[in-house]
Write a protein that holds these residues in place. Structure first.
Motif, mmCIF file in Angstrom:
data_model
loop_
_atom_site.group_PDB
_atom_site.id
_atom_site.type_symbol
_atom_site.label_atom_id
_atom_site.label_comp_id
_atom_site.label_asym_id
_atom_site.label_seq_id
_atom_site.Cartn_x
_atom_site.Cartn_y
_atom_site.Cartn_z
ATOM 1 N N ARG A 1 -3.097 -6.229 -12.528
ATOM 2 C CA ARG A 1 -2.168 -5.271 -13.117
ATOM 3 C C ARG A 1 -2.868 -4.532 -14.243
ATOM 4 O O ARG A 1 -3.847 -5.015 -14.814
ATOM 5 C CB ARG A 1 -0.938 -5.985 -13.667
ATOM 6 C CG ARG A 1 -0.102 -6.705 -12.646
ATOM 7 C CD ARG A 1 0.906 -7.624 -13.318
ATOM 8 N NE ARG A 1 1.654 -6.931 -14.343
ATOM 9 C CZ ARG A 1 2.259 -7.529 -15.383
ATOM 10 N NH1 ARG A 1 2.160 -8.833 -15.528
ATOM 11 N NH2 ARG A 1 2.932 -6.822 -16.263
ATOM 12 N N ARG B 1 2.024 -2.232 -10.104
ATOM 13 C CA ARG B 1 0.925 -2.858 -10.844
ATOM 14 C C ARG B 1 0.422 -2.015 -12.010
ATOM 15 O O ARG B 1 -0.463 -2.438 -12.739
ATOM 16 C CB ARG B 1 -0.238 -3.156 -9.901
ATOM 17 C CG ARG B 1 0.113 -4.122 -8.791
ATOM 18 C CD ARG B 1 -1.106 -4.610 -8.051
ATOM 19 N NE ARG B 1 -1.715 -3.586 -7.232
ATOM 20 C CZ ARG B 1 -3.013 -3.270 -7.252
ATOM 21 N NH1 ARG B 1 -3.830 -3.896 -8.078
ATOM 22 N NH2 ARG B 1 -3.489 -2.337 -6.445
ATOM 23 N N HIS C 1 0.860 -1.192 0.000
ATOM 24 C CA HIS C 1 0.000 0.000 0.000
ATOM 25 C C HIS C 1 0.896 1.242 0.000
ATOM 26 O O HIS C 1 1.033 1.918 1.024
ATOM 27 C CB HIS C 1 -0.907 0.017 1.227
ATOM 28 C CG HIS C 1 -1.638 -1.268 1.479
ATOM 29 N ND1 HIS C 1 -2.665 -1.707 0.667
ATOM 30 C CD2 HIS C 1 -1.487 -2.220 2.432
ATOM 31 C CE1 HIS C 1 -3.120 -2.863 1.123
ATOM 32 N NE2 HIS C 1 -2.420 -3.192 2.181
ATOM 33 N N LEU D 1 -7.731 -1.041 -10.074
ATOM 34 C CA LEU D 1 -6.546 -1.223 -9.236
ATOM 35 C C LEU D 1 -6.884 -1.158 -7.758
ATOM 36 O O LEU D 1 -6.218 -1.786 -6.929
ATOM 37 C CB LEU D 1 -5.493 -0.176 -9.586
ATOM 38 C CG LEU D 1 -4.816 -0.371 -10.946
ATOM 39 C CD1 LEU D 1 -3.905 0.804 -11.259
ATOM 40 C CD2 LEU D 1 -4.035 -1.671 -10.999
ATOM 41 N N GLU D 2 -7.923 -0.406 -7.401
ATOM 42 C CA GLU D 2 -8.302 -0.326 -5.989
ATOM 43 C C GLU D 2 -9.089 -1.564 -5.561
ATOM 44 O O GLU D 2 -8.881 -2.083 -4.469
ATOM 45 C CB GLU D 2 -9.123 0.931 -5.724
ATOM 46 C CG GLU D 2 -9.416 1.133 -4.246
ATOM 47 C CD GLU D 2 -10.006 2.481 -3.930
ATOM 48 O OE1 GLU D 2 -10.308 2.724 -2.741
ATOM 49 O OE2 GLU D 2 -10.184 3.307 -4.849
ATOM 50 N N ARG E 1 1.293 5.602 -7.024
ATOM 51 C CA ARG E 1 0.536 4.904 -5.990
ATOM 52 C C ARG E 1 0.510 3.401 -6.238
ATOM 53 O O ARG E 1 0.614 2.602 -5.308
ATOM 54 C CB ARG E 1 -0.888 5.450 -5.946
ATOM 55 C CG ARG E 1 -1.764 4.796 -4.886
ATOM 56 C CD ARG E 1 -3.141 5.416 -4.872
ATOM 57 N NE ARG E 1 -3.083 6.841 -4.605
ATOM 58 C CZ ARG E 1 -4.132 7.652 -4.720
ATOM 59 N NH1 ARG E 1 -5.292 7.179 -5.111
ATOM 60 N NH2 ARG E 1 -3.996 8.941 -4.463
ATOM 61 N N TYR E 2 0.364 3.021 -7.503
ATOM 62 C CA TYR E 2 0.313 1.599 -7.842
ATOM 63 C C TYR E 2 1.548 1.227 -8.661
ATOM 64 O O TYR E 2 1.452 0.623 -9.726
ATOM 65 C CB TYR E 2 -0.961 1.305 -8.634
ATOM 66 C CG TYR E 2 -2.237 1.628 -7.890
ATOM 67 C CD1 TYR E 2 -2.662 0.836 -6.824
ATOM 68 C CD2 TYR E 2 -3.014 2.724 -8.238
ATOM 69 C CE1 TYR E 2 -3.833 1.125 -6.139
ATOM 70 C CE2 TYR E 2 -4.189 3.023 -7.557
ATOM 71 C CZ TYR E 2 -4.587 2.227 -6.508
ATOM 72 O OH TYR E 2 -5.741 2.517 -5.825
ATOM 73 N N ALA F 1 -6.795 -6.063 -5.857
ATOM 74 C CA ALA F 1 -5.450 -5.791 -5.333
ATOM 75 C C ALA F 1 -4.368 -6.648 -5.967
ATOM 76 O O ALA F 1 -3.183 -6.378 -5.788
ATOM 77 C CB ALA F 1 -5.434 -5.988 -3.812
#
Length: 672
Positions: free
Chosen positions: A462, A491, A255, A455-456, A487-488, A459
């Motif tokens: 990708r 992924r 996270h 993406l949220e 943030r990601y 989890a």
């Protein structure tokens, strides 16, 4: 259709939401910044004035390097504030205390490469500090910034001109500062106040941030996110403040955007979900633990576990069918020279009706100069809680887009149709998929919603985005996409393709064409490894992309396509139909049935509008799906269909704006 899934052990438990959102302003982070700044000022004053021994000032300056790294690190992941520029400000203020000759954008780029490729030698810059012979490691830790410089130098041609310019300016200023110290006889003071403590600080940072969390872990971030970094458990009362929470470095990799001081809370909240996935765990003394060993090791009553709560899949609008309502405008914000972002303040009484799912769109109806205007715009917010907003790009002689760019202001009201559309794929918190989107220009608007929501919620999934524009300046949502990529970081990958600015890489220059797609399909995006494709943009791009994918064996059901414009009704195939069947049509709407005779080559929708003006529709070109209805009896043929998938067709749904009867009687149901 058979989709790739993760091993059973990896999907047996959905990873819950960390429950630790980015605050308006992370006061602990701001506090340690100003505390470190004050400590640096006092120690520097003491060093310059010979008021204290270097044995006293050097440890203080080294501690400042360590603390300021955390501030820059938080800024990289937008974890200091929800306001973008606040993160950039603190990042740039903190970076010189870590390495004066390196700019904050370089720091961010290198760190994100680490997240994206953790433990992958050759791609992860931090393997320099976590891999190697034991006797080399201290020297590597103390020279980590020199390795980063080499790493960046081999890649600078792929970076933006603004980033390279800022980096060069910072390097020049550093050289000027060193020269000034040499000219004034203050090199020793510089060494005592900065160079020596900075070496010590970097050594400790590379040890604690790179080696301790990653050494001995063979799996990369892509292979197993839960075993690419580890958590060190035990003695949290000491090691959590001492290491500024990096004893729970695994939580940060899972996270990245939550503040560092909430890692432990996120671990405790979601512990069982991590253990279900065999997370990498060690004690503070380095003893490796399996999940079962950890369960035995921990004191079960040491803390209470919150109920696991995965991110909920959005439910969408509660309206039984598409209806109009007046909604106030909350903000009109310029995105680029020719586009604006419109955010709506949906009244409480309408919020359920204006709930939306990822990839849906809104129809805007307004009266400009006495001429009724109806336009369709994709919602460009995450469906998991984002505000209702659309982006409007000006088109030549466009009535509404010109009005939005020049006259629309906060407080105005617009008539909005409740959200419609089925562009997004069905989401599952347990899924582990790879999605790819290809977009150009304003085609990013539904993709942005799909990307952020997916993406949220998922989890383990990708996302790869290939996004074409004329220039960097004309790229809609450039800052927001950059933030999502940070943030990601492990992924999400974004390939920006610009047609009017030369780039060092072939794939980044020109248009998204068949040649580029062929290269991508043969290298980084093998078709058999991609679960869903999303195409949105000009008709030429989407047709080329779809044809290329199908030629490479991609099943049509895996390709989702959305157009902002279909074909004009005037260009529909009325001449292609050999005969026009006289027909009486009936349609259900709001529980009532209406009967109307079709005149000439009318579509079902055109005939229905003569009876009820509020029949739902938007584009009239077969692109949006707003006029979708279920065929109850009779037969129809559609001129074009860019909105309905095979599942919709199999269940009997049609686009009434494109539907023409082939039998004397036809019945459709808008309520179905």
């Amino acid at each position: 259709m058979e989709l790739a899934t993760a091993p059973a052990a990896a999907v047996s438990h959905a990873v819950p939401h960390p429950g630790e959102p980015v605050p308006v302003l992370a006061l602990p982070t701001v506090g340690i910044f100003f505390g470190a700044l004050a400590a640096w000022g006092l120690a520097t004053w003491a060093a310059i004035g010979d008021l204290a021994s270097p044995w006293a000032t050097i440890p203080v300056h080294a501690a400042v390097t360590f603390v300021m790294f955390t501030v820059a690190h938080e800024a990289t992941h937008y974890a200091i504030s929800r306001t973008r520029w606040v993160n950039g400000l603190f990042g740039r203020l903190a970076a010189p205390f870590v390495a004066a000759w390196g700019s904050f954008p370089v720091f961010s780029y290198i760190h994100i490469e680490h997240h994206r490729h953790s433990n992958d030698e050759g791609s992860d810059p931090d393997t320099y500090a976590s891999h190697g012979r034991w006797w080399q490691l201290p020297f590597r830790w103390a020279s980590i910034d020199l390795w980063y410089t080499r790493f960046y130098a081999s890649r600078w041609r792929s970076r933006s001109a603004a980033e390279v310019a800022e980096t060069a300016a910072v390097a020049v200023l550093s050289a000027v500062g060193i020269a000034a110290c040499a000219a004034t006889g203050n090199l020793w003071t510089l060494a005592v106040a900065y160079v020596l403590p900075q070496r010590i600080g970097l050594l400790v940072l590379a040890w604690w941030f790179d080696w301790l969390p990653h050494h001995g872990l063979a799996e990369t971030q892509r292979e197993n996110r839960y075993r690419a970094a580890r958590a060190r458990v035990g003695m949290e009362w000491l090691f959590t403040p001492l290491m500024l929470s990096q004893n729970y470095h695994l939580v940060h990799h899972l996270h990245p955007s939550i503040p560092f001081y909430r890692y432990l809370a996120a671990w405790r909240r979601n512990e069982e979900a991590y253990l279900e996935r065999d997370a990498a765990i060690a004690t503070v003394f380095g003893h490796q633990l399996t999940s079962e060993e950890y369960r035995v090791w921990r004191e079960l009553d040491s803390f209470s576990l919150a109920r696991l709560r995965p991110v909920e899949v959005p439910e969408g609008s509660s309206a039984p069918r598409a209806v109009f309502a007046r909604v106030p405008v909350a903000e009109v914000k310029r995105l680029t020279e020719d586009s604006v972002l419109i955010t709506f303040d949906v009244p409480e009484a309408l919020r359920d009706q204006f709930g939306f799912t990822h990839g849906q769109h809104l129809t805007v109806r307004t009266d400009l100069g006495g001429e009724g205007v109806r336009r369709n715009y994709s919602i460009c917010s995450a469906a998991t809680g984002g505000p209702l907003r659309i982006a409007v790009k000006r088109i030549p002689d466009g009535a509404f887009s010109t009005f939005a760019m020049q006259q629309l202001v906060a407080g105005d009201e617009l008539e909005l149709m409740t959200p419609t559309g089925r562009f997004g794929a069905e989401l599952d918190p347990l899924a582990a998929k790879h999605y790819v989107a290809i977009a150009a220009g304003s085609g990013i608007t539904p993709i942005l919603s799909i990307l952020a929501t997916t993406l949220e919620v998922e989890a383990e999934s990708r996302f790869t985005l290939i996004y074409g524009n004329r220039t960097r300046a004309s790229t809609m949502f450039r800052d927001e996409l950059d933030e999502l990529e940070l943030r990601y970081s492990d992924r999400l990958e974004i390939l920006h393709v610009v047609s009017r600015e030369p780039q060092s890489e072939l794939l980044s220059t020109g248009r998204i064409d068949r040649e580029k797609l062929e290269i991508l399909l043969a290298t980084t995006l093998p078709p058999d490894e991609i679960d869903e494709w999303f195409l949105c943009g000009p008709l030429g791009l989407t047709e080329t992309a779809r044809e290329t994918l199908l030629e490479h064996g991609v099943h049509p059901e895996r390709v989702r396509l959305e157009l902002f414009y279909g074909y004009d009704a005037a260009s529909s195939s009325s001449t292609a139909r050999e005969t026009i069947v006289p027909c009486v049509a009936s349609f259900m709407l709001d529980g009532a049935e209406y009967i109307v005779g079709l005149e000439g080559d009318e579509s079902i929708l055109e005939a229905a509008l003569r009876v009820r003006s509020d029949v739902p529709y938007a584009c009239m070109g077969g692109a949006c799906g707003t006029c979708r209805a279920k065929l109850v009896s009779g037969n129809l043929e559609m001129d074009h269909n860019f909105a309905l998938g095979q599942d919709d067709l199999d269940r009997g749904y049609v686009l009434t704006c494109q539907s023409h009867p082939t039998t004397p009687q036809v019945r459709v149901d808008y309520d179905g």
